[in-house]
Design an enzyme around this catalytic site. Structure first.
Site, PDB file in Angstrom:
ATOM      1  N   GLN A  66       0.898  -0.915  -0.199  1.00 31.66           N
ATOM      2  CA  GLN A  66      -0.369  -0.635  -0.259  1.00 31.66           C
ATOM      3  C   GLN A  66       1.069   1.131  -0.036  1.00 31.66           C
ATOM      4  O   GLN A  66       1.050   1.263   0.893  1.00 31.66           O
ATOM      5  CB  GLN A  66      -1.132   0.097   1.317  1.00 31.66           C
ATOM      6  CG  GLN A  66      -1.899  -1.077   1.369  1.00 31.66           C
ATOM      7  CD  GLN A  66      -2.634  -1.484   2.437  1.00 31.66           C
ATOM      8  OE1 GLN A  66      -2.057  -0.983   3.145  1.00 31.66           O
ATOM      9  NE2 GLN A  66      -3.713  -2.007   2.348  1.00 31.66           N
TER      10      GLN A  66
ATOM     11  N   HIS B  86       4.502   4.684   7.030  1.00 33.66           N
ATOM     12  CA  HIS B  86       6.085   4.127   6.599  1.00 33.66           C
ATOM     13  C   HIS B  86       5.346   2.997   5.720  1.00 33.66           C
ATOM     14  O   HIS B  86       4.875   1.956   6.380  1.00 33.66           O
ATOM     15  CB  HIS B  86       6.299   3.155   8.291  1.00 33.66           C
ATOM     16  CG  HIS B  86       7.400   2.517   8.389  1.00 33.66           C
ATOM     17  ND1 HIS B  86       8.456   3.108   9.610  1.00 33.66           N
ATOM     18  CD2 HIS B  86       8.526   2.351   7.219  1.00 33.66           C
ATOM     19  CE1 HIS B  86       9.585   2.761   9.193  1.00 33.66           C
ATOM     20  NE2 HIS B  86      10.085   2.149   8.232  1.00 33.66           N
TER      21      HIS B  86
ATOM     22  N   HIS C 109       2.941  -6.377   2.945  1.00 30.24           N
ATOM     23  CA  HIS C 109       1.695  -7.707   3.566  1.00 30.24           C
ATOM     24  C   HIS C 109       2.249  -8.684   2.843  1.00 30.24           C
ATOM     25  O   HIS C 109       2.435  -8.688   1.481  1.00 30.24           O
ATOM     26  CB  HIS C 109       0.749  -7.259   3.137  1.00 30.24           C
ATOM     27  CG  HIS C 109      -0.278  -6.198   3.810  1.00 30.24           C
ATOM     28  ND1 HIS C 109      -0.526  -5.646   5.761  1.00 30.24           N
ATOM     29  CD2 HIS C 109      -0.050  -4.502   3.755  1.00 30.24           C
ATOM     30  CE1 HIS C 109      -1.175  -4.808   5.248  1.00 30.24           C
ATOM     31  NE2 HIS C 109      -0.423  -3.594   4.803  1.00 30.24           N
TER      32      HIS C 109
ATOM     33  N   HIS D 248       5.096  -0.040   3.657  1.00 30.90           N
ATOM     34  CA  HIS D 248       5.370  -1.568   5.096  1.00 30.90           C
ATOM     35  C   HIS D 248       4.423  -2.359   3.583  1.00 30.90           C
ATOM     36  O   HIS D 248       3.993  -2.332   2.533  1.00 30.90           O
ATOM     37  CB  HIS D 248       4.656  -1.737   5.767  1.00 30.90           C
ATOM     38  CG  HIS D 248       3.344  -1.386   6.052  1.00 30.90           C
ATOM     39  ND1 HIS D 248       3.369  -0.122   6.478  1.00 30.90           N
ATOM     40  CD2 HIS D 248       2.274  -2.455   5.721  1.00 30.90           C
ATOM     41  CE1 HIS D 248       2.083   0.062   6.135  1.00 30.90           C
ATOM     42  NE2 HIS D 248       0.836  -1.544   6.298  1.00 30.90           N
TER      43      HIS D 248
END
Length: 432
Positions: free
Chosen positions: A364, A375, A379, A377
């Site tokens: 995202q 921040h 998934h 990241h």
């Protein structure tokens, strides 16, 4: 400073220097290699060494917290972790203003030399020190992103270039240069690293006579990205203070865009090598969240993997860059490479742990794409046939991930630590 084998006196001097710098308005203080001690011989050096939870680092944590200041402790003699090899590690420790250790870099280039000029200078650091195995990702600090080196690392331009590519704005080389090598090379090397990499260079230094056999050159200095010495201690004990002007750094890089003008098609490129996994006891700041070590199951040079407080499905974990960045475009090419190599390894691990052959991997990239923690990241969700009525329903679940209306309850710290520990144990038994 001039360290000796008297650890108590060395600590007293360190505390005085830190207090002096803090009084002058410093946001971060850099101490030299071997700030804790310089021993008379190899055996004494090993005997005097401590762990990170020993008295020396504890006192430094207290000093950082009491003054509200960051510390760079360059060249702490860290005791070995096992009984097989008694050698120590030469560790550069970064402590934040809350008194927390946020990074530890172990010196990778050891000073093994025999110089037959102006008298014989012979030192073999590897006799009592283990070499490090990785280049640490630059640390985000109040003064900028700090790349960590120690002394002899200065002579290896590839390391400095890699740190710059990983996002460093300030290169640090806490040192104990000999008088012979210092007179010949110290200033020219520091200024060259600053100019080549368009970075500030901060080089705290040992100075003077430590014992009957050892003497250091001194001349601690701070060099700006244009190669100008902006502060120096010359050959004396004291504090050199300078302002880090990141606007000036960015201007220099824009006016002379070296990174855009390199020709790797003709002479190749330098990049950090993946040196495997690290389980160093350090937590991780993820947006406004503090991720404790107990919830981290993998760490690479620039990335970290950790378990999820509200997993969409069992095995839903996260991978993020160590450096705080909102989007992929905020990362350097080296950091992007490291991030996705880490993702690849986590994929293999998670699929083995949950007995699946497929996974959903989602980034995202920014708040408008559903990012709730500021921040970047990734998934990773292990998938089984039929786990959702429609395969793409998983994206609807992710879209709600950590939103206020998400009905899932947060897991306990104990539950998350248990999952992370299981994954760590699995890493030890499988080849990734």
């Amino acid at each position: 400073m001039t360290s000796t084998s008297d650890k108590t006196d060395n600590l007293r001097v360190c505390q005085q220097l830190i207090s002096s710098a803090a009084t002058q308005g410093a946001d971060m203080v850099f101490l030299p290699e071997a700030f804790d001690y310089i021993a008379e011989n190899k055996d004494e050096s090993i005997e005097l060494s401590e762990n990170l939870d020993g008295d020396t680092i504890t006192a430094m944590k207290d000093a950082a917290k009491s003054h509200g200041i960051w510390l760079s402790l360059g060249g702490f003699h860290q005791r070995g972790l096992n009984g097989v090899d008694s050698r120590i590690r030469n560790s550069h420790v970064i402590i934040n203003s809350n008194g927390e250790v946020v990074e530890v870099y172990d010196k990778i280039h050891l000073f093994d030399v025999k110089l037959k000029r102006d008298g014989i200078v012979q030192l073999k650091e590897s006799a009592h020190t283990l070499p490090g195995t990785r280049v640490s990702s630059p640390v985000s600090t109040p003064i900028g992103r700090v790349g960590l080196g120690i002394c002899y690392d200065l002579r290896f331009p590839e390391m400095s270039l890699v740190l710059k590519q990983m996002g460093a704005e300030i290169l640090t080389f806490p040192s104990a240069f000999t008088s012979v090598t210092g007179q010949a090379h110290w200033e020219v090397l520091l200024r060259t690293r600053a100019v080549d990499n368009q970075c500030y260079v901060v080089a705290a230094a040992q100075v003077g006579q430590h014992n009957g056999r050892r003497m250091s050159y001194g001349h601690a200095m701070i060099v700006d990205p244009w190669g100008k010495i902006v502060a120096s201690c010359d050959g004396e004990v004291g504090v050199a203070l300078a302002e880090i002007d990141l606007d000036n750094l960015r201007k220099i890089r824009e006016e002379m865009p070296l990174d855009d003008q390199r020709r790797p098609d003709l002479y190749g490129s330098v990049a950090v090598c993946d040196s495997g996994f690290s389980f160093v006891d350090r937590s991780f700041v993820f947006g406004s969240f503090h991720i404790p070590t107990s919830q981290i199951f993998l760490r690479s040079s620039s990335s970290v993997a950790f378990v999820n407080i509200k997993p969409v499905i069992p095995g839903h974990v996260l991978v993020a860059p160590l450096r705080s960045a909102m989007k992929l475009t905020d990362l350097s090419p080296v950091e992007v490479t490291d991030l996705f190599l880490c993702v690849q390894k986590v994929l293999k691990l998670i699929e083995k742990a949950y007995g699946v052959a497929s996974s959903t991997v989602s980034v995202q990239d920014g708040p408008d794409a559903g990012q709730t923690v500021p921040h970047l990241h990734v998934h990773i969700l292990p998938r089984k046939k039929g786990d959702f009525d429609r395969n793409d329903d998983i994206y609807n679940k992710l879209e709600k991930h950590d939103k206020v209306d998400d009905e899932r309850t947060k897991r306990s710290a104990e539950e998350m630590a248990l999952e992370a520990n299981k994954l760590k144990n699995l890493i030890a038994t499988c080849s990734l």
